[in-house]
Design a protein around this motif. Structure first.
Motif, short mmCIF file in Angstrom:
data_model
loop_
_atom_site.label_atom_id
_atom_site.label_comp_id
_atom_site.label_asym_id
_atom_site.label_seq_id
_atom_site.Cartn_x
_atom_site.Cartn_y
_atom_site.Cartn_z
N ALA B 104 0.84 -1.20 0.00
CA ALA B 104 0.00 0.00 0.00
C ALA B 104 0.89 1.28 0.00
O ALA B 104 1.99 1.25 0.53
CB ALA B 104 -0.91 -0.01 1.23
N SER B 105 0.34 2.38 -0.58
CA SER B 105 1.09 3.65 -0.59
C SER B 105 0.15 4.79 -0.22
O SER B 105 -0.43 5.46 -1.09
CB SER B 105 1.68 3.88 -1.96
OG SER B 105 0.75 3.65 -3.00
N PRO B 106 -0.11 4.94 1.10
CA PRO B 106 -1.02 6.00 1.51
C PRO B 106 -0.37 7.39 1.29
O PRO B 106 0.83 7.47 1.11
CB PRO B 106 -1.23 5.69 3.01
CG PRO B 106 -0.07 4.86 3.43
CD PRO B 106 0.50 4.26 2.21
N PRO B 107 -1.17 8.56 1.32
CA PRO B 107 -0.62 9.90 1.19
C PRO B 107 0.46 10.14 2.25
O PRO B 107 0.31 9.63 3.37
CB PRO B 107 -1.84 10.80 1.44
CG PRO B 107 -3.02 9.97 1.10
CD PRO B 107 -2.64 8.60 1.43
N VAL B 108 1.46 10.89 1.89
CA VAL B 108 2.60 11.06 2.81
C VAL B 108 2.25 12.15 3.80
O VAL B 108 1.90 13.27 3.39
CB VAL B 108 3.85 11.43 2.03
CG1 VAL B 108 5.07 11.52 2.98
CG2 VAL B 108 4.12 10.41 0.93
N PRO B 109 2.28 11.86 5.11
CA PRO B 109 1.91 12.87 6.10
C PRO B 109 3.00 13.97 6.16
O PRO B 109 4.18 13.61 6.16
CB PRO B 109 1.85 12.10 7.41
CG PRO B 109 2.07 10.65 7.06
CD PRO B 109 2.64 10.61 5.70
N MET B 110 2.59 15.24 6.22
CA MET B 110 3.50 16.38 6.36
C MET B 110 3.41 16.89 7.78
O MET B 110 2.53 16.49 8.53
CB MET B 110 3.07 17.51 5.36
CG MET B 110 3.22 17.06 3.89
SD MET B 110 4.94 16.76 3.39
CE MET B 110 4.81 15.08 2.79
N SER B 111 4.33 17.81 8.10
CA SER B 111 4.33 18.33 9.49
C SER B 111 3.19 19.31 9.72
O SER B 111 2.68 19.44 10.80
CB SER B 111 5.65 19.03 9.79
OG SER B 111 5.86 20.08 8.85
N GLY B 112 2.77 20.06 8.65
CA GLY B 112 1.63 20.97 8.82
C GLY B 112 1.36 21.68 7.49
O GLY B 112 1.90 21.29 6.45
N SER B 113 0.53 22.61 7.55
CA SER B 113 0.10 23.32 6.33
C SER B 113 1.24 24.04 5.65
O SER B 113 1.28 24.07 4.42
CB SER B 113 -1.05 24.27 6.69
OG SER B 113 -0.62 25.15 7.70
N ASP B 114 2.23 24.53 6.42
CA ASP B 114 3.35 25.26 5.83
C ASP B 114 4.17 24.35 4.92
O ASP B 114 4.50 24.71 3.80
CB ASP B 114 4.25 25.81 6.94
CG ASP B 114 3.57 26.94 7.76
OD1 ASP B 114 2.54 27.50 7.26
OD2 ASP B 114 4.04 27.21 8.88
N GLN B 115 4.45 23.19 5.43
CA GLN B 115 5.24 22.24 4.64
C GLN B 115 4.50 21.85 3.39
O GLN B 115 5.05 21.76 2.30
CB GLN B 115 5.55 21.00 5.49
CG GLN B 115 6.66 20.18 4.90
CD GLN B 115 6.92 18.91 5.75
OE1 GLN B 115 6.24 18.61 6.72
NE2 GLN B 115 7.97 18.22 5.34
#
Lengths: 824, 153
Positions: B104-115
C-alpha cells in the motif's frame, strides 16, 4: 410349525427386516444430511465471504492483488471452499485484476456463490468474489452427520429396547415364571390356585391365569369325583372279592355236600336194596308181593345207577375221576354184558348180537369196570331207542393192541345237527325224547368222558329212522401171566371156614344187613357203633376180620384203625376192610394209608366183599383161636362169648343171663365202695365170691380173675388189701357191664316179644329218655337215646321209630315209643 | 427530578450543537496542485481515488504524489470526513488492511500546512488539500485550486 422353528423364522424375518430398514434409513439419513450439508456449506461460505468482505473491498478498491491473494488464501485455508475467483473491475482510475485459485484436494466444487464487492467509500460496485463450496467437505460432513444420527438412533433404539425388555421381564416374564413355578409346585389335592400380582389382574396374563385357576378348580373337582369313584370302585371290588370268596366257599361246600349227600343217599339205598334182595331171596313171598318187590327193587337199582351217574359226572367235571387199571378177561366181560343186556333185549324182542375176534388173549390191562360201564351204557341206549331189529356189539382188534368197540342199532337214529348235542351233560336229542324214552341223559356223556380218559374218542354215525353206530377205539395191552382177580361167587365163599367178624358202623341198618348176610355164610358177627367201641372189643375178643365204616361219631374208622395198628402183636394184625360210600380215589388213599387192607364201597357188593375176605383171610380158623392160648390177667378177654356159648349151649339164654347179670349188678359198684370204706372184709369177701362165681359162669374172664386176686389179697392181708385191687375191680366191672350192654341182641324167631322181655326195666328207662328227647325236639339227644335203645330192642317198631327220628317226626316217634312201652 | 432530567437533556443538546458549529467552521476544503500543472479541475471521485490510493496517476499522466496532514490532526480527520462521509477511524482501518500486504502507498503525512504549501509549490506531481481559511496563501505559494469541497452544499 414348531415354536423353535417359529422363533428362528421370526428371528430371521425380523433381523432381515431390521437390516433392510436400517440400510434404507441410513441412506435416507445420508441424503438428508447431505442436503443439510450443502445448505450449510452455502451459509458458511456466505459467512466466510462476509467475514472477508471488508478486506476484499479494500483490495478491490485499491487494486491491491496481494491483499486479494491473502483473502483468497484465507478462504481456501478452510476445507469448506473448493475455489475462489477474485475479480476487481477496471475503470478510468484503476486497471482492475482477476485472481483465481482452487484447492489441491480432489472432489470438485459445488455451485458458484458470487458476491459483489462494494467500494468502501461510496456505493459503486468495484468487483466480485466467486467461491465454490467443496464437495468433499459436504460429503464428509454428510457422512459424519449421518453416522452420528444413525449411531444415535441405534443407541437410542438399543437402549429403549433394553429398557423395554427389562420392563417386560420385570412386569410380565417374571410373574409368568413365578406363576409357572407355582403351577409346578401346585398340588392337585387342594384347590389353592395361583396368585398373581394385582397389576396383572387386568391384562391377558391375568385372564390366562384366571382360566388356569378355573381349570385347576375343575381338575380339583374332577379329582375329588374320581377319588370318590375310586373309593366306590374299591368298595365294589372288595364286595366282588368277598362274593368271589363266598362263591368259592360255596363251591367247596357244594363239593362236600355232594360227597356227604352221596354217602347219605347211598346208605339208605344200600339198606333198601339189601333188604329187598334179602326179601326176594325168601321163598315165603306170594307172587303179588314178589312182583311188587321186584318192581321196587328194580326202581331202587335204577335210582342207584342214576345217583352213581350223577356222582360220576361231578367227579369227571372236577377232574377227580381216575382209571383203575388191572388185568381182566375181555371175552368174559363181553359175554357178561351180552348176557346182562340180552335180558332187556329179549324183553323188547330185539336181537342182541356180539361179534369179537376169536383169538383174544386171556388177560388185558385196563379198567374193566369203566369199560363195562361204557358198554352197558351204549348197549342200554341202543336197546332203549330201538323198537325192532337188532343191536350189535362189534369188537375188532387193530394195530398196536388197539380195539375198536362198536354198538350198532336199527333204532330211531339221531339227526345230524344233534349228534354233537348228545355228548353234552343232561342233554338228549330233544325234549320230546325225554318224554318218550325217559333217562337222565348222563350215560352218553359219561361214556364219552370215560373213553376220553382211556385215550379214545366216542364217534357217532347215525341216520334218522335207519339206525346209529356208536364206536370208539382204545388201547388194551395184553398182560401175560398175571392173576386175574375174578369175582368169586357165593358158593365159593360158603365153603370157607367160619370166621369171627366185627362190623363197625353207626348206622344200625347197615350193620344188620351185613350181619345177616355174613351170618348166612356161617360167620359169627359182632357189632360196634363207633371206633371207640371197636377198639375196646378187639382187645377183648380175637377177631378174624374187622369191617369198618369210615364216618362215625365219637371215633371214626381211620382213627380207630390207626389205634388198632398200635396195639400188641396178635390184635394189631387183624385184617380191616373199610366200608365207605365216598369211593373217591383220594379217600381210598387215605384209608390205605391209615393201615386198612382193602376198601369196599357202599352199597356193599357182597360178591366183592366175599372175594376180598377170601383174599385177606385165607386160614381164618387158625387165627381165630390163637389169641386164647396166652392168657394173663391184663390180656384176658373181658367176656369170652365162645366160652359162654359153649357153656350155655343156648344163645338166647346166654344173652338173657348176661343182660340179667348186668341189670342186677348196676348198683354193685356202690355196694363194694360202701363195704370197702367200712373196711368190711367179710362183706367184701362174700360179695367177691358171689361175683366171681357168676362172672366165671358167664365167661366174664377178666372180672373172674380180678375177683380171684382181690379175694386172695383180702385173705392174705385182712384189712390191708391194696386200694388198687378195688379200683381195678371197679374199672373191670364197669367195662364188663358196658360190654354186655353193647353186645348184639341175638336173632330170635319172635324178636319183639323176646327182646321186650329181656331187661325190660332198663329198656323202659331208655324209652322214657327217648320220649323226653322227642318231647324236647332235641334230635341229638333222641339219636343217642335211640342208639342205646336199639342195642336192647329190635323189630319193625324200632325201624319205624328210627325213621321217624331221622325224619325229625317227633310226634310219630312219641306215639311209637308209647306203643313200645305199652307192649312192654 | 423531572426538571433536572430536562436540564440534562438540554445540556446534551447544547453540547452537540456546539460541536456541529465547530466542525462546520472547517467544512470547506481546497484541493490544490502546482500552478503550472496541466490540471485545471478534478471530480469528487478523482479526488477520492487519489487520496485513498485507487488512482496512482494524475489525469495528466504524471505519477500522483498525495500529501497529508499529520496523523491524528483535526484537519486530516475533517477532510476525510468531508470527502467520504466516513470517520477517520474507518479510513485508518482501511489503510491498515492495505498496509498489511506491504504494497500500500497512503498519502505522505507532512508536518503541517506550511510544509504542504511549500512542497506543492515546488513539485508538479504533488497534490494536497487545505482548509478554506488558508485560501489567501494559495496564490502566494504558487498553487492553484482544482477542487473544492463544501460539505454544507
Amino acid at each position: 410349525m414348531k415354536i423353535r422353528q417359529l422363533s428362528h423364522f421370526i428371528f430371521f424375518v425380523t433381523a432381515g427386516g431390521a437390516l433392510l430398514l436400517s440400510i434404507l434409513f441410513s441412506i435416507a439419513v445420508y441424503f438428508i444430511a447431505q442436503a443439510e450439508a450443502v445448505k450449510d456449506s452455502k451459509t458458511m461460505s456466505n459467512d466466510l465471504i462476509s467475514a472477508v468482505n471488508a478486506s476484499a473491498s479494500a483490495a478491490a478498491f485499491s487494486g491491491n492483488d496481494s491483499v486479494a491473494n491473502d483473502v483468497i488464501d484465507g478462504l481456501l485455508s478452510t476445507d469448506l471452499i473448493y475455489s475462489v475467483r477474485f475479480f476487481a473491475y477496471a475503470d478510468e482510475v484503476s486497471d482492475g485484476f482477476v485472481v483465481f485459485k482452487e484447492t489441491e484436494q480432489a472432489g470438485g466444487g459445488l455451485d458458484d456463490i458470487t458476491r459483489e464487492l462494494i467500494s468502501p467509500f461510496d456505493d459503486d460496485v468495484i468487483g466480485e468474489l466467486t467461491v465454490k463450496p467443496n464437495r468433499a467437505w459436504v460429503a464428509s460432513e454428510a457422512a459424519d452427520r449421518a453416522l452420528f444420527l444413525v449411531t444415535m438412533s441405534v443407541t437410542v433404539i438399543f437402549g429403549s429396547s433394553l429398557l423395554a425388555a427389562q420392563v417386560i421381564r420385570i412386569l410380565i416374564t417374571r410373574p409368568i415364571v413365578k406363576a409357572a413355578k407355582q403351577v409346578n409346585s401346585i398340588s392337585l389335592s387342594d384347590d389353592a390356585g395361583i396368585e398373581i400380582p394385582a397389576y396383572l389382574n387386568e391384562n391377558e396374563i391375568g385372564a390366562l391365569i384366571d382360566c388356569f385357576n378355573t381349570m385347576l378348580y375343575g381338575l380339583h373337582s374332577a379329582i375329588l369325583v374320581e377319588r370318590s369313584l375310586r373309593t366306590d370302585m374299591e368298595e365294589v371290588q372288595e364286595r366282588l372279592e368277598q362274593a368271589k370268596i363266598e362263591a368259592e366257599r360255596a363251591t367247596i361246600a357244594k363239593s362236600h355236600f355232594l360227597a356227604n349227600m352221596s354217602h347219605e343217599i347211598r346208605t339208605p339205598m344200600n339198606s333198601i336194596i339189601g333188604f329187598m334182595d334179602l326179601a326176594l331171596e325168601s321163598s315165603k313171598l306170594d307172587s303179588d308181593s314178589r312182583q311188587q318187590l321186584e318192581i321196587a327193587n328194580h326202581s331202587a337199582q335204577y335210582l342207584m345207577r342214576l345217583i352213581n351217574d350223577i356222582l360220576d359226572v361231578s367227579k369227571i367235571e372236577s377232574g377227580k375221576l381216575e382209571l383203575d387199571e388191572s388185568p381182566f378177561d375181555l371175552s368174559e366181560l363181553l359175554s357178561e354184558i351180552k348176557e346182562l343186556m340180552g335180558i332187556k333185549a329179549t324183553e323188547k324182542r330185539l336181537d342182541l348180537r356180539l361179534t369179537m375176534p376169536a383169538n383174544l388173549s386171556r388177560a388185558y390191562s385196563g379198567d374193566q369196570f369203566r369199560l363195562r360201564q361204557i358198554l352197558i351204557n351204549l348197549v342200554g341206549n341202543a336197546i332203549k331207542f330201538t323198537q325192532q331189529g337188532t343191536v350189535e356189539i362189534n369188537v375188532e382188534s387193530g394195530v398196536n393192541d388197539s380195539f375198536t368197540f362198536a354198538v350198532c342199532d336199527t333204532g330211531i337214529g339221531i339227526p345230524e345237527d344233534k349228534i354233537q348235542h348228545i355228548l353234552a351233560p343232561f342233554t338228549q336229542v330233544d325234549a320230546s325224547i325225554t318224554r318218550r324214552y325217559g333217562g337222565s341223559g348222563l350215560g352218553t356223556t359219561i361214556s364219552a368222558e370215560l373213553i376220553g380218559l382211556m385215550g379214545g374218542e366216542l364217534l357217532i354215525e347215525s341216520e334218522p329212522d335207519v339206525g346209529s353206530r356208536f364206536y370208539f377205539t382204545i388201547s388194551l395191552p395184553p398182560c401175560g401171566t398175571m392173576v386175574i382177580s375174578k369175582a368169586i361167587d357165593g358158593k365159593t365163599i360158603s365153603s370157607l371156614n367160619h370166621l369171627t367178624i366185627l362190623v363197625v358202623d353207626d348206622t344200625n341198618e347197615n350193620v344188620k344187613l351185613v350181619k345177616i348176610r355174613l351170618e348166612k355164610q356161617g360167620h359169627t358177627v359182632y357189632q360196634a357203633s363207633n371206633g371207640h367201641e371197636a377198639l375196646e372189643l378187639v382187645q377183648q375178643h380175637p377177631f378174624d376180620l374187622v369191617l369198618m365204616d369210615i364216618n362215625m361219631p365219637i371215633m371214626g374208622g381211620i382213627e380207630a384203625t390207626k389205634a388198632i395198628r398200635q396195639l400188641a402183636a396178635p390184635i394189631c394184625d387183624v385184617p380191616i376192610i373199610a366200608m365207605t360210600a365216598n369211593a373217591l380215589e383220594e379217600e381210598t388213599r387215605t384209608i390205605i394209608a391209615a393201615g386198612m387192607d382193602d376198601v369196599v364201597t357202599k352199597p356193599i357188593d357182597f360178591q366183592r366183599l366175599f372175594s376180598v375176605i377170601t383174599n385177606l383171610v385165607p386160614n381164618a380158623t387158625l387165627t381165630a383161636y390163637q389169641g386164647e392160648k396166652t392168657q394173663s390177667v391184663d390180656n384176658t378177654q373181658l367176656i369170652d362169648i365162645q366160652f359162654g356159648l359153649a357153656t350155655w349151649q343156648d344163645e338166647q339164654g346166654y344173652h338173657k343171663a348176661l343182660f340179667n347179670f348186668a341189670e342186677n349188678n348196676q348198683s354193685l359198684a356202690n355196694q363194694l365202695d360202701a363195704l370197702a370204706s367200712a373196711r368190711d372184709s367179710d362183706g367184701l369177701l362174700n360179695e367177691l365170691h358171689k361175683l366171681k362165681g357168676v362172672a366165671a359162669n358167664l365167661g366174664c374172664q377178666r372180672l373172674t380173675s380180678i375177683c380171684e386176686i382181690f379175694e386172695q389179697d383180702i385173705i392174705e392181708s385182712g384189712k390191708g388189701w391194696p386200694q388198687s385191687d378195688l379200683d381195678g375191680l371197679q374199672t373191670c366191672l364197669q367195662k364188663t357191664l358196658d360190654t354186655i350192654h353193647n353186645l348184639p341182641v341175638p336173632q330170635s324167631k319172635e324178636p319183639s316179644s323176646e327182646s321186650a322181655v329181656e331187661g325190660s326195666s332198663n329198656t323202659l328207662e331208655k324209652l322214657n329218655q327217648l320220649k323226653v328227647a322227642c318231647e324236647k325236639y332235641d334230635p341229638d339227644m333222641a339219636e343217642i337215646a335211640f342208639s342205646e335203645l336199639s342195642s336192647s330192642l329190635s323189630g319193625t317198631e324200632l325201624i319205624a321209630l328210627g325213621t321217624a327220628i331221622k325224619n325229625f317226626d317227633f310226634n310219630l316217634a312219641i306215639r311209637l315209643v308209647d306203643e313200645l312201652k305199652h307192649k312192654l | 427530578m423531572i426538571s433536572r432530567l430536562i436540564l440534562r437533556l438540554l445540556l446534551l443538546f447544547s453540547t452537540h450543537f456546539i460541536a456541529v458549529v465547530a466542525m462546520s467552521s472547517e467544512s470547506k476544503w481546497l484541493v490544490v496542485v502546482h500552478h503550472e500543472s496541466a490540471l485545471t479541475s478534478l471530480t469528487h471521485k478523482q479526488v477520492m481515488s487519489l487520496f485513498l490510493g485507487r488512482a496512482k496517476f494524475l489525469p495528466s499522466g504524471e505519477r500522483a504524489r498525495a500529501l497529508d496532514f499529520p496523523i491524528g490532526s483535526d484537519v486530516r480527520a475533517g477532510f476525510y470526513q468531508s470527502l467520504t462521509g466516513k470517520n477517520i477511524a474507518d479510513i485508518d482501518a482501511y489503510w491498515a488492511r492495505l498496509q498489511y500486504s506491504g504494497k500500500a502507498s497512503p498519502p505522505v503525512p507532512m508536518s503541517g500546512s506550511d510544509q504542504i504549501l511549500q512542497l506543492v509549490g515546488k513539485e508538479s506531481s504533488a497534490i494536497a488539500y487545505l482548509p478554506s481559511h488558508l485560501q489567501s496563501q494559495i496564490a502566494e505559494h504558487g498553487l492553484k485550486v482544482v477542487f473544492t469541497i463544501d460539505s454544507q452544499q
